[in-house]
Every structure is written in structure tokens, then in C-alpha cells.
Design a protein around this motif. Structure first.
Motif, PDB file in Angstrom:
ATOM      1  N   SER A 173       0.840  -1.197   0.000  1.00 11.85           N
ATOM      2  CA  SER A 173       0.000   0.000   0.000  1.00 11.85           C
ATOM      3  C   SER A 173       0.877   1.249   0.000  1.00 11.85           C
ATOM      4  N   SER A 174       2.201   1.071   0.170  1.00 10.34           N
ATOM      5  CA  SER A 174       3.119   2.214   0.149  1.00 10.34           C
ATOM      6  C   SER A 174       3.927   2.215  -1.151  1.00 10.34           C
ATOM      7  N   SER A 175       4.446   3.374  -1.500  1.00  9.74           N
ATOM      8  CA  SER A 175       5.261   3.501  -2.710  1.00  9.74           C
ATOM      9  C   SER A 175       6.509   2.635  -2.623  1.00  9.74           C
ATOM     10  N   GLN A 176       7.162   2.627  -1.456  1.00  5.55           N
ATOM     11  CA  GLN A 176       8.372   1.823  -1.307  1.00  5.55           C
ATOM     12  C   GLN A 176       8.077   0.335  -1.457  1.00  5.55           C
ATOM     13  N   GLY A 177       6.984  -0.124  -0.892  1.00  8.00           N
ATOM     14  CA  GLY A 177       6.613  -1.536  -1.001  1.00  8.00           C
ATOM     15  C   GLY A 177       6.339  -1.940  -2.439  1.00  8.00           C
ATOM     16  N   ARG A 178       5.640  -1.067  -3.176  1.00  6.33           N
ATOM     17  CA  ARG A 178       5.378  -1.364  -4.595  1.00  6.33           C
ATOM     18  C   ARG A 178       6.670  -1.368  -5.398  1.00  6.33           C
ATOM     19  N   LEU A 179       7.583  -0.433  -5.098  1.00  8.23           N
ATOM     20  CA  LEU A 179       8.876  -0.387  -5.770  1.00  8.23           C
ATOM     21  C   LEU A 179       9.657  -1.667  -5.498  1.00  8.23           C
ATOM     22  N   LEU A 180       9.700  -2.088  -4.245  1.00  7.40           N
ATOM     23  CA  LEU A 180      10.425  -3.297  -3.878  1.00  7.40           C
ATOM     24  C   LEU A 180       9.878  -4.515  -4.610  1.00  7.40           C
ATOM     25  N   SER A 181       8.565  -4.664  -4.645  1.00  8.64           N
ATOM     26  CA  SER A 181       7.997  -5.833  -5.315  1.00  8.64           C
ATOM     27  C   SER A 181       8.234  -5.768  -6.819  1.00  8.64           C
ATOM     28  N   THR A 182       8.218  -4.582  -7.408  1.00 10.01           N
ATOM     29  CA  THR A 182       8.506  -4.434  -8.839  1.00 10.01           C
ATOM     30  C   THR A 182       9.951  -4.810  -9.139  1.00 10.01           C
ATOM     31  N   LEU A 183      10.873  -4.327  -8.305  1.00  9.25           N
ATOM     32  CA  LEU A 183      12.289  -4.658  -8.499  1.00  9.25           C
ATOM     33  C   LEU A 183      12.540  -6.154  -8.355  1.00  9.25           C
ATOM     34  N   LEU A 184      11.974  -6.757  -7.327  1.00  5.67           N
ATOM     35  CA  LEU A 184      12.173  -8.189  -7.130  1.00  5.67           C
ATOM     36  C   LEU A 184      11.531  -9.009  -8.238  1.00  5.67           C
TER      37      LEU A 184
END
Length: 181
Positions: free
Chosen positions: A99-110
């Protein structure tokens, strides 16, 4: 919006109590519980949880390894949760909050790294297979009948012997004898 918890232990003699308490304290109103190995693809409670998701819901686990057995499976599940309009959070891994920008970024990178790794594995496997074939290595099952046995079985078929009799004499299924050409 509902907070849905998922608790899983791998064996029957392990207990869900600690996970259930942590999920309840974090606000989970419904908790899907399973005592099944993460290596199993069929986890009925996880399937029910994903099927029940509505937009705005949050899926909550105590640790990432409770949800998925591999990076690829974990990312696929998080993507399915996102497609339902829900978010994902892991209590033990604070960066995993989609639900956070950082969490979405992390999942996209992984996800990108996992896809890259999958492509590398596919390339290496394909190269290895080509090298092995060039050396004359054959893939697949070994034939149950030798060339001589196949020729003999065809002669016996031509002589009128039943498929069942021929199959029984070679200890193979009738369908194998019927496919011989």
C-alpha cells in the motif's frame, strides 16, 4: 476494507498460536489458518483468502515465508492480491507493504530480478540440453522394449496373436503394443 490474516505452519505438531495472536493484534478481522507444508501447491485456505479479496482489503502475514515457498510464487501471489485491488503487508518485513510507494517499488524490483533469473536459468538449461544432444545423449524415458522386441511384437501381431497376449509376454500395457508401427 478488511484486514485478512493468513497463518501457516508446516507440520501438524507446530502451533499457529503465535501467528494468530500477532495477526489479531495488528487488526486482522478474519484469519485463514493452515497446517500444510509451504512446498505444497494446493493450500485450500490460501486459495479461499485470495478468492475472497475485495478492493481495499489488506492481506497480512507475520513473515514472508508464511505466504510463499519461493520468490517467484511470492511475487505471483502479491500480484494476484494487487489485481484484486487489495494490498499486502508482512509484519516481520516492514518494507513489504504494497500500500506504500516503497513496497510497490520493492515488489517491482524483485519481480524484475526474478524474471531475469528465470531467463538465465532457461538459457543455461537450453544450452546444456543442446550440448548433451550433440554428445549423443538421449532425453526422456528409456524404451521398455528393445528394437528386437518391437520387431518381434509386430511380427506376432501380423501372425494374428492378440494384443493382450503380446503385451502380457513383455510385461507392458496393451496400448504400447497397439502403438507399434
Amino acid at each position: 476494507m478488511a484486514i485478512l490474516g493468513y497463518a501457516r505452519v508446516s507440520t501438524l505438531d507446530q502451533h499457529l498460536t503465535g501467528q494468530i495472536e500477532a495477526l489479531t493484534e495488528a487488526g486482522a478481522t478474519t484469519i485463514f489458518k493452515e497446517k500444510v507444508s509451504g512446498a505444497r501447491a494446493d493450500r485450500p485456505q490460501l486459495t479461499k483468502l485470495v478468492a475472497s479479496l475485495k478492493a481495499g482489503d489488506v492481506v497480512l502475514v507475520t513473515k514472508l515465508d508464511r505466504l510463499g515457498r519461493s520468490t517467484r510464487e511470492l511475487l505471483d501471489l502479491i500480484e494476484r492480491i494487487g489485481q484484486a485491488g487489495a494490498a499486502f503487508r508482512s509484519l516481520g518485513d516492514p518494507l513489504w507493504d504494497t500500500s506504500s510507494s516503497q513496497g510497490r517499488l520493492l515488489s517491482t524490483l524483485l519481480a524484475a530480478i526474478a524474471e531475469f533469473e528465470r531467463d538465465l536459468i532457461r538459457e543455461r538449461t537450453s544450452d546444456g540440453r543442446r550440448r548433451a544432444q550433440a554428445k549423443g545423449i538421449k532425453f526422456g524415458r528409456k524404451p521398455k522394449l528393445s528394437d528386437y522386441q518391437r520387431a518381434e511384437a509386430l511380427k506376432r501381431r501380423g501372425a494374428g496373436e492378440t494384443l493382450a497376449e503380446i503385451a502380457k509376454s513383455y510385461a507392458v500395457d496393451v496400448s504400447m503394443i497397439s502403438r507399434l508401427r
